[in-house]
Design an enzyme around this catalytic site. Structure first.
Site, mmCIF file in Angstrom:
data_model
loop_
_atom_site.group_PDB
_atom_site.id
_atom_site.type_symbol
_atom_site.label_atom_id
_atom_site.label_comp_id
_atom_site.label_asym_id
_atom_site.label_seq_id
_atom_site.Cartn_x
_atom_site.Cartn_y
_atom_site.Cartn_z
ATOM 1 N N ASP A 1 3.879 2.021 8.713
ATOM 2 C CA ASP A 1 3.076 2.086 7.482
ATOM 3 C C ASP A 1 2.663 0.703 6.975
ATOM 4 O OD1 ASP A 1 3.120 4.871 7.313
ATOM 5 O OD2 ASP A 1 5.125 4.838 6.464
ATOM 6 N N THR B 1 3.691 9.592 -1.476
ATOM 7 C CA THR B 1 4.965 9.685 -0.734
ATOM 8 C C THR B 1 5.654 8.323 -0.609
ATOM 9 O OG1 THR B 1 3.512 9.640 1.191
ATOM 10 C CG2 THR B 1 4.572 11.739 0.674
HETATM 11 P P1 NAD Z 1 7.255 -1.711 3.871
HETATM 12 O O1 NAD Z 1 6.039 -1.875 4.706
HETATM 13 O O2 NAD Z 1 8.572 -2.089 4.415
HETATM 14 O O3 NAD Z 1 7.325 -0.206 3.332
HETATM 15 C C1 NAD Z 1 8.429 0.235 2.579
HETATM 16 C C2 NAD Z 1 8.662 1.709 2.898
HETATM 17 O O4 NAD Z 1 7.593 2.485 2.359
HETATM 18 C C3 NAD Z 1 8.706 1.995 4.401
HETATM 19 O O5 NAD Z 1 9.772 2.890 4.644
HETATM 20 C C4 NAD Z 1 7.347 2.659 4.668
HETATM 21 O O6 NAD Z 1 7.402 3.550 5.775
HETATM 22 C C5 NAD Z 1 7.123 3.388 3.367
HETATM 23 N N1 NAD Z 1 5.728 3.728 3.071
HETATM 24 C C6 NAD Z 1 4.677 2.879 2.897
HETATM 25 N N2 NAD Z 1 3.577 3.587 2.607
HETATM 26 C C7 NAD Z 1 3.939 4.903 2.606
HETATM 27 C C8 NAD Z 1 3.252 6.110 2.350
HETATM 28 N N3 NAD Z 1 1.961 6.138 2.003
HETATM 29 N N4 NAD Z 1 3.943 7.284 2.429
HETATM 30 C C9 NAD Z 1 5.258 7.275 2.743
HETATM 31 N N5 NAD Z 1 5.971 6.165 2.981
HETATM 32 C C10 NAD Z 1 5.314 4.986 2.899
HETATM 33 O O7 NAD Z 1 7.138 -2.497 2.476
HETATM 34 P P2 NAD Z 1 6.029 -3.387 1.809
HETATM 35 O O8 NAD Z 1 5.129 -3.924 2.864
HETATM 36 O O9 NAD Z 1 6.673 -4.332 0.896
HETATM 37 O O10 NAD Z 1 5.212 -2.394 0.815
HETATM 38 C C11 NAD Z 1 4.368 -1.415 1.213
HETATM 39 C C12 NAD Z 1 4.659 -0.157 0.437
HETATM 40 O O11 NAD Z 1 6.068 0.016 0.347
HETATM 41 C C13 NAD Z 1 4.192 -0.149 -1.003
HETATM 42 O O12 NAD Z 1 2.869 0.346 -1.126
HETATM 43 C C14 NAD Z 1 5.197 0.765 -1.706
HETATM 44 O O13 NAD Z 1 4.713 2.087 -1.916
HETATM 45 C C15 NAD Z 1 6.346 0.859 -0.736
HETATM 46 N N6 NAD Z 1 7.549 0.449 -1.444
HETATM 47 C C16 NAD Z 1 8.451 1.408 -1.727
HETATM 48 C C17 NAD Z 1 9.571 1.100 -2.463
HETATM 49 C C18 NAD Z 1 10.545 2.186 -2.775
HETATM 50 O O14 NAD Z 1 10.338 3.316 -2.311
HETATM 51 N N7 NAD Z 1 11.566 1.921 -3.566
HETATM 52 C C19 NAD Z 1 9.788 -0.208 -2.912
HETATM 53 C C20 NAD Z 1 8.827 -1.184 -2.592
HETATM 54 C C21 NAD Z 1 7.701 -0.837 -1.867
#
Ligand code: NAD
Length: 256
Positions: free
Chosen positions: A45, A155
């Site tokens: 992702d 998600t």
């Molecule tokens: P990353 O690329 O490591 O992603 C963090 C997690 O979010 C991974 O497990 C990824 O598979 C999941 N993810 C990303 N987009 C998704 C989607 N549309 N549906 C389901 N899962 C998804 O982290 P990053 O590069 O710092 O940030 C990218 C995304 O990570 C952000 O857009 C945010 O939504 C997500 N994120 C999630 C959390 C959390 O769930 N607590 C915290 C920070 C960021």
């Protein structure tokens, strides 16, 4: 037809890259990383989000096809074993083009775009923020922060903070609270609210200690007193097979 390959930065996927190039050559596609019609994204992702931002100024021309490489991949239908099938769909124009609005956020003079969500948080002090929907006051929020996600981003962070999952065939925004304070003095909606994607959501307050996150990127409000978020006219296009359903991805990613 021209294609590009966008890969994961922290993992060597050169063997997969080679397979994609071979299949594209076989089906008559030519490599053009600067001006492609199709971008094969190899990774998970995070890689997909980076690919969209990399080609943001070509959003109407470019279609993204994810090849999931050994990680979670919510944007992905295809795996390494499906490369030939994915390339054939593209070459024979036999695919479903799923388009999604980006989220657009205006902060002072700058405009930023996001696939998943725009979020802003003050992790150390209570964020006090006035929220308006299409110019009508909804609430004064007290808590850590707020996020606005798309159906694709429902998600991601949104789900972790209790927001609902939105079906990918709906064109919506969802406003979700992050660690809201609810007591006899401070009260806000206390749940997510799902909105038409054209809704203009305006946040106003003191954002001096706030960090704004959009997909994998961050920025500072730089003195802005207002953050305006809405569904953009800019869209991204994702290639799937015609029988694809995002329910399969929901199951694979969260339920097994
Ligand atoms: P990353 O690329 O490591 O992603 C963090 C997690 O979010 C991974 O497990 C990824 O598979 C999941 N993810 C990303 N987009 C998704 C989607 N549309 N549906 C389901 N899962 C998804 O982290 P990053 O590069 O710092 O940030 C990218 C995304 O990570 C952000 O857009 C945010 O939504 C997500 N994120 C999630 C959390 C959390 O769930 N607590 C915290 C920070 C960021």
């Amino acid at each position: 037809m021209k294609f590009a390959i966008f890969t994961k930065i922290d993992k060597d996927v050169s063997d997969v890259e080679k397979l994609v190039k071979e299949a594209c050559t076989k089906y008559g596609l030519s490599l053009d990383n600067d001006n492609p019609d199709f971008v094969f994204v190899l990774g998970g992702d995070g890689t997909f989000l980076r690919a969209v931002h990399h080609y943001l100024d070509k959003n109407e021309q470019v279609k993204f096809i994810g090849i999931r490489c050994g990680t979670l991949g919510f944007f992905y239908q295809f795996e390494v074993g499906d490369i030939e099938k994915a390339v054939e769909l593209v070459a024979k124009n036999n695919y479903f083009d799923e388009s999604h609005r980006l989220i657009e956020c205006k902060l002072g003079n700058q405009t930023i775009y996001s696939v998943n969500e725009i979020r802003f948080e003050n992790p150390f002090h209570t964020l006090v923020c006035n929220v308006k929907l299409d110019g009508r006051e909804l609430e004064t929020f007290h808590g850590n922060g707020l996020l606005v996600c798309s159906e694709l981003g429902s998600t991601a962070y949104n789900k972790s903070v209790g927001g609902a999952v939105i079906s990918h065939n709906l064109d919506l925004l969802q406003l979700t609270e992050i660690s809201t304070i609810q007591n006899n003095i401070y009260r806000s909606l206390g749940s997510s609210i799902v909105l038409k994607s054209e809704t203009k959501i305006t946040f106003s307050g003191d954002f001096s200690n706030v960090v704004i996150g959009y997909d994998h990127l961050t920025c500072q409000p730089d003195g802005a007193k207002e953050i305006e978020v809405t569904g953009s006219n800019k869209k991204i296009h994702i290639v799937y097979s015609k029988d694809y359903s995002s329910i399969n991805n929901l199951k694979r990613s969260f339920i097994k």
